[in-house]
Design a protein around this motif. Structure first.
Motif, PDB file in Angstrom:
ATOM      1  N   ARG A   1      92.859  34.626   8.696  1.00 15.76           N
ATOM      2  CA  ARG A   1      91.919  34.875   9.793  1.00 15.76           C
ATOM      3  C   ARG A   1      92.026  36.340  10.213  1.00 15.76           C
ATOM      4  O   ARG A   1      93.127  36.824  10.506  1.00 15.76           O
ATOM      5  N   ALA A   2      90.881  37.025  10.239  1.00 20.54           N
ATOM      6  CA  ALA A   2      90.878  38.458  10.498  1.00 20.54           C
ATOM      7  C   ALA A   2      89.779  38.820  11.491  1.00 20.54           C
ATOM      8  O   ALA A   2      88.845  38.055  11.730  1.00 20.54           O
ATOM      9  N   ILE A   3      89.929  40.007  12.060  1.00 13.62           N
ATOM     10  CA  ILE A   3      88.967  40.565  13.016  1.00 13.62           C
ATOM     11  C   ILE A   3      88.568  41.951  12.521  1.00 13.62           C
ATOM     12  O   ILE A   3      89.416  42.708  12.031  1.00 13.62           O
ATOM     13  N   GLU A   4      87.295  42.281  12.668  1.00  9.77           N
ATOM     14  CA  GLU A   4      86.860  43.654  12.447  1.00  9.77           C
ATOM     15  C   GLU A   4      86.057  44.106  13.659  1.00  9.77           C
ATOM     16  O   GLU A   4      85.086  43.455  14.041  1.00  9.77           O
ATOM     17  N   VAL A   5      86.453  45.236  14.234  1.00 10.64           N
ATOM     18  CA  VAL A   5      85.731  45.827  15.357  1.00 10.64           C
ATOM     19  C   VAL A   5      85.040  47.085  14.840  1.00 10.64           C
ATOM     20  O   VAL A   5      85.699  48.092  14.566  1.00 10.64           O
TER      21      VAL A   5
ATOM     22  N   GLY B   1      88.872  31.510   4.254  1.00 13.85           N
ATOM     23  CA  GLY B   1      89.221  32.519   5.241  1.00 13.85           C
ATOM     24  C   GLY B   1      88.091  32.769   6.221  1.00 13.85           C
ATOM     25  O   GLY B   1      86.946  32.335   6.019  1.00 13.85           O
ATOM     26  N   TYR B   2      88.426  33.498   7.280  1.00 15.43           N
ATOM     27  CA  TYR B   2      87.475  33.720   8.378  1.00 15.43           C
ATOM     28  C   TYR B   2      87.618  35.143   8.880  1.00 15.43           C
ATOM     29  O   TYR B   2      88.733  35.603   9.165  1.00 15.43           O
ATOM     30  N   LEU B   3      86.497  35.852   8.983  1.00 19.09           N
ATOM     31  CA  LEU B   3      86.470  37.211   9.523  1.00 19.09           C
ATOM     32  C   LEU B   3      85.505  37.267  10.698  1.00 19.09           C
ATOM     33  O   LEU B   3      84.299  37.063  10.534  1.00 19.09           O
TER      34      LEU B   3
END
Length: 219
Positions: free
Chosen positions: A63-67, A86-88
């Motif tokens: 699980r990831a975040i992109e700003v 997976g999850y972004l």
């Protein structure tokens, strides 16, 4: 020699790219499509994208975040490194720019991993925290408006699990952070760099790749 520093000129950078970058065809095509866009220089380089993808794989991140998505090249690169389930969480405010990348996400077969939220990133991250997602993410990449970097960092840190990693782009800012500054972006980056150096909540390293990337591992 311990103190030796290599100056990366254009020829050496070309050598670096030729000898390290392995791109999916959709990544190459999206980089080419982005060249014609206004503000094309905001896109990270392929060597940096590959570095981020390697970090994601090394961590076994799911699980990831992109700003800051821009045209979606870094999101594509991270999503390719995530497992199929997976999850972004991808945060941006521009429909026009993100629309450039979406067909290439589909082409690469990873669009189902990317949850694109077109709203101010602080609102999206706050909503995720309010939904109970604190400590549920493995990786975050911050590459958006510099004046809000500290706010993004604090929210991403709350959303990450212990051992999770935040990568923060543009921390060298073309060298401007090492000189007296009067503009808001440079001042914000200088303040965050100083804060990260002293932040006992994380293990930290500043890496001179691209325009500088700080890696902050949540303790």
């Amino acid at each position: 020699m311990a103190n030796r520093r290599t100056i990366v000129d254009d020829a050496l950078h070309e050598y670096l790219v030729e000898h390290t970058v392995r791109e999916h065809p959709a990544q190459t095509a999206l980089r080419e499509a982005t060249r014609t866009q206004p503000q094309a220089g905001m896109q990270i380089g392929p060597e940096q994208a590959q570095f981020l993808a390697l970090l994601v794989r090394l961590m076994g991140a799911r699980r990831a975040i992109e700003v800051g998505v821009f045209t979606g090249y870094s999101a594509l690169s991270v999503a390719l490194a995530l497992p199929d389930d997976g999850y972004l969480l991808a945060c941006d405010v521009s429909d026009a720019y993100t629309r450039v990348g979406r067909p290439f996400w589909e082409q690469a077969g990873i669009a189902h991993k990317i949850d694109l939220r077109l709203a101010p990133a602080i609102e999206t991250l706050d909503a995720s925290l309010a939904a109970g997602d604190a400590g549920r993410f493995d990786f975050a990449f911050i590459d958006a408006d510099k004046s809000n970097y500290d706010a993004y960092y604090e929210r991403c840190l709350a959303l990450l699990r212990p051992g999770g990693l935040i990568a923060i782009d543009n921390v060298l800012w073309g060298g401007a952070v090492a000189r007296p500054a009067s503009d808001a972006d440079t001042i914000a980056l200088q303040a965050l760099n100083a804060k990260l150096h002293a932040d006992v909540r994380v293990d930290v390293a500043m890496v001179p790749i691209g325009d500088g990337v700080t890696l902050a591992r949540k303790r």
